[in-house]
Design an enzyme around this catalytic site. Structure first.
Site, PDB file in Angstrom:
ATOM      1  N   CYS A 162      45.169  41.244  30.296  1.00  7.93           N
ATOM      2  CA  CYS A 162      44.810  41.188  28.882  1.00  7.93           C
ATOM      3  C   CYS A 162      43.431  40.611  28.584  1.00  7.93           C
ATOM      4  O   CYS A 162      43.063  40.451  27.426  1.00  7.93           O
ATOM      5  CB  CYS A 162      45.899  40.454  28.116  1.00  7.93           C
ATOM      6  N   HIS A 293      41.733  34.591  21.602  1.00  9.40           N
ATOM      7  CA  HIS A 293      42.705  35.441  22.300  1.00  9.40           C
ATOM      8  C   HIS A 293      43.922  35.553  21.376  1.00  9.40           C
ATOM      9  O   HIS A 293      44.444  36.640  21.170  1.00  9.40           O
ATOM     10  CB  HIS A 293      43.077  34.835  23.639  1.00  9.40           C
ATOM     11  N   HIS A 328      48.660  43.224  19.880  1.00  4.87           N
ATOM     12  CA  HIS A 328      48.059  42.934  21.187  1.00  4.87           C
ATOM     13  C   HIS A 328      47.759  44.244  21.898  1.00  4.87           C
ATOM     14  O   HIS A 328      48.669  44.901  22.424  1.00  4.87           O
ATOM     15  CB  HIS A 328      49.005  42.080  22.014  1.00  4.87           C
TER      16      HIS A 328
END
Lengths: 401, 351
Positions: A162, A293, A328
């Site tokens: 990620c 993030h 996400h």
């Protein structure tokens, strides 16, 4: 070392495709979350994700035949085509071998895995369709970009989960800074898929009430997809062709937690920030905005907030999470964060953390730019990326030279 | 010249664990029979028999690791031991990992997807196995098991995955982000991979893992087993021109190393096919193909190509100082070449 600048931006996202629509979506605090359509979500307690609906690669791609590539590869190629158009750069005019592509991803062609698996359940391993198997290698993502644009330089897929787009931007930055390339396309891509939706749900990481980064009652992520690309060039190459320069890439830092396969590590994240600052020769006080993030899980957001406090002190810069809007997007996430960071610098606004209802008393020092975008002078922006496997990568952007 | 050197390596192949087994199999001294078991297609499968993760790493914390993760962790440990690098709090932030893959573990990911289809509820998947579905799992576990907090990257590239790892590692070292990078690639044998390869027309599927300890300025006294002379990559947007692109890549590598083709003693490729024959027509340079002995090893190919060179040098000091060429390409147009000079292990740092 050459200075490296951003000259093109190409987002293919749930909140908007193309830089104008995407920027407008960020400013408006638009949510890209919707009921899942790409697979039948019946039986799952969570039915939503950040899918890109109405993605029409055949209208966006010039060379690539979308029927021969997986969804993630077409995301990557479409984003690259948008970015190159935005940059006004003609790949055919860059000398052979001097323009390359670097794409970050978490799960590559994850939807194709679902499709192949369905055929295995039906007929066993011998029944796997060859046309689908050919799409599976994750290296195809960068190859799709280079095929679409006709590039002959370095073509690399970074599979660091990620934070992968930040790894890609970092690698491209180094190639340009050291003179190995004149222009690089860097970004990321991933697709929503059934197995990741199930996996995150089972980990307890999926929210059933939207994505609420930094909120006291945040409940986790929503999976999402998209493709994002930035065109990076040496300053000399950009000036020589009269390019519009958005911002400068100051550099990046990477490290590894080496601690736990999935749980975040605040001390290691803080260390990654320090490494990035040192590599970029900046001090915390120089940074005007942090693109988080900010996944919306209790553990990530707390670890990230603690790391920010450790490095920046009790009055850090505003920190917002575009995952609140996009969900996400996995390997594309830090690429979208990079675009948001560049837009913040260029247009002087901070994207909001939407769905924010109440602050978390465990992180009182945080200003998450709650719910509405805000005008601000941003000279330097920090773009965070963390990942399973402890793969941390942080990029920094500055005003155009 | 890149200025980068290899100070040790570890390798697992269907021939066994270690350099001697690899060298013996490639030289034809050790036979590597195809696996005779159900679950693999008629084109054949080649496996490191008897490899069990817990034999090397113990039982604690290993029951959920998949095969490619286990192989990678073991290969990294071997590379560290072979190079004599001791990792402690003084240097662990400067020791990194760059691992190549194709798509992580096809089996781990597909089995996870399968459970969402066959279980009573689609979310009744095993959370302990979720990390195995992410492609950087092996590199992340290498860091955990060996305490390596430096630069950690996973490169997806199939037959070029190791070449990409080497590019990534070389950049990290040259830019000063790390002092040592364990650079390699891994691919596990499963029915999934073997059938995928067979259905695509392949003639045998193998597995392997190899990791090189790559450094810029090794401590005095540490032996140098190879010097990386050049790493070049490129892309052919029209796959019909990939042979020419690979030939160009090789030419650039030779130019960077200041060599001509007659200065190369050995060429090692992943497989041997028309593209490689066209790109590397020189028939008088001895040639090795990994697939001829082990079947298609995908991401592990490039790493086994490098390990083959190093293993050959280790067993034959008369070859000290010879230069070898590694070459590879992907079906969609990626190309890469590596030139390295090898020694048996009597070399000293700073040579």
């Amino acid at each position: 070392m050459a200075r490296v600048v951003v000259t093109g931006l190409g987002p293919v996202a749930s909140i908007g495709t193309g830089i104008d629509a995407f920027a407008e979506g960020l400013r408006a605090g638009r949510s890209g979350i919707s009921r899942i359509r790409s697979f039948d979500p019946t039986g799952f307690p969570v039915l939503d994700a950040g899918e890109v609906h109405d993605f029409a690669p055949e209208r966006m791609l010039r060379r690539l035949d979308p029927a021969a590539w997986g969804r993630s590869a077409t995301f990557a190629a479409a984003a690259a085509r948008l970015a190159v158009a935005d940059a006004g750069v003609d790949p055919d005019r860059v000398p052979a071998g001097r323009m390359g592509a670097v794409v970050g991803t978490t799960s590559g062609e994850s939807q194709v895995v679902d499709q192949v698996t369905a055929s295995i359940v039906e007929g066993g391993l011998a029944a796997m369709p060859v046309s689908l198997l050919e799409r599976l290698p994750a290296g195809r993502l960068a190859e799709a970009v280079s095929t679409e644009l006709g590039l002959t330089g370095d073509t690399l897929t970074l599979a660091t989960a990620c934070s992968a787009s930040n790894y890609a931007i970092g690698y491209a930055f180094d190639a340009l800074a050291t003179g190995e390339a004149d222009v690089m396309v860097a970004g990321g891509a991933d697709s929503v898929c059934r197995w990741a939706h199930a996996g995150f749900y089972r980990l307890g990481a999926l929210s059933d009430k939207g994505c609420q980064p930094f909120d006291r009652d945040r409940g986790g992520i929503l999976t999402a997809e998209g493709g994002v690309a930035l065109v990076l060039e040496t300053l000399g190459h950009a000036r020589a062709r009269g390019a519009r320069v958005y911002a400068e890439v100051l550099g990046y830092g990477v490290n590894c937690d080496a601690h736990h396969p999935v749980a975040p590590d605040a001390a290691s994240i803080a260390e990654c920030m320090r490494i990035a600052h040192e590599n970029c020769s900046v001090k915390p006080a120089d940074i005007d905005y942090i693109c988080a993030h900010g996944t919306g899980t209790p553990s990530n957001d707390l670890a990230e907030a603690q790391a920010v406090r450790e490095v920046f002190g009790d009055r850090p810069p505003p920190i917002s999470s575009v995952k609140s809007m996009l969900g996400h997007t996995m390997g594309a996430a830090s690429g979208f964060g990079a675009v948001a960071s560049v837009l913040a610098i260029v247009h002087g606004f901070l994207p909001p953390t939407i769905n924010f209802t109440r602050p978390d008393p465990a992180m009182p020092w945080l200003d998450p730019v709650a719910n509405a975008a805000r005008p601000a002078r941003v000279r330097i922006a920090q773009n965070n990326g963390y990942a399973f496997g402890g793969n941390n990568a942080i990029t920094l952007f500055g005003e155009a030279p | 010249m890149t200025g980068l050197v290899v100070t040790g390596f570890g390798v697992l192949s269907p021939a066994g664990i270690g350099a001697a087994a690899l060298d013996g199999a490639l030289a034809g001294r050790i036979d590597v029979p195809a696996v005779a078991e159900d679950g693999f297609p008629p084109s054949g499968a080649y496996r490191l028999d008897g490899f069990r993760i817990r034999d090397h790493l113990g039982r604690k914390g290993t029951s959920t690791l998949d095969r490619c993760t286990g192989m990678a962790v073991v290969a990294c440990g071997q590379a560290l031991a072979d190079s004599g690098i001791e990792v402690d709090d003084g240097n662990r932030r400067r020791v990194g990992v760059a691992l190549g893959t194709t798509m992580g573990s096809f089996q781990s990911t597909s089995e996870y997807s399968r459970e969402t289809l066959v279980q009573e509820r689609p979310y009744l998947v095993n959370p302990m196995l979720f990390p195995n579905t992410v492609m950087n799992c092996a590199a992340g576990q290498c860091a955990i098991w060996h305490g390596l907090k430096g630069v950690n990257a996973t490169l997806a590239g199939g037959p070029l995955a190791f070449f990409s790892s080497l590019r990534y590692a070389a950049n990290a070292l040259n830019r000063g982000y790390a002092d040592t990078v364990l650079c390699g690639a891994v691919e596990e044998l499963t029915g999934y991979r073997a059938w995928a390869n067979h259905l695509g027309g392949g003639t045998g599927t193998g597995e392997g893992a190899a990791v090189l300890a790559l450094e810029r300025q090794p401590a005095p006294g540490r032996r140098v087993v190879a010097e990386i002379l050049a790493v070049t990559t490129g892309f052919a947007p029209d796959p019909g021109t990939v042979a020419d692109a690979l030939a160009g890549c090789v030419a650039r590598a030779l130019h960077r190393a200041g060599l001509a083709m007659d200065g190369v003693a050995l060429v090692v490729t992943g497989a041997e096919d028309d593209v490689l024959r066209k790109a590397l027509p020189d028939g008088c340079v001895p040639r090795l193909s990994i697939a001829a002995t082990f079947g298609e090893c995908d991401a592990a190919s490039g790493a086994l190509q490098a390990a083959a060179v190093l293993a050959g040098h280790r067993s034959d000091p008369s070859r000290d100082g010879q230069v070898s060429l590694l070459a590879g390409y992907t079906a969609r147009g990626g190309v890469a070449a590596v030139l390295l000079r090898g020694w048996s292990g009597g070399g000293t740092a700073g040579r």
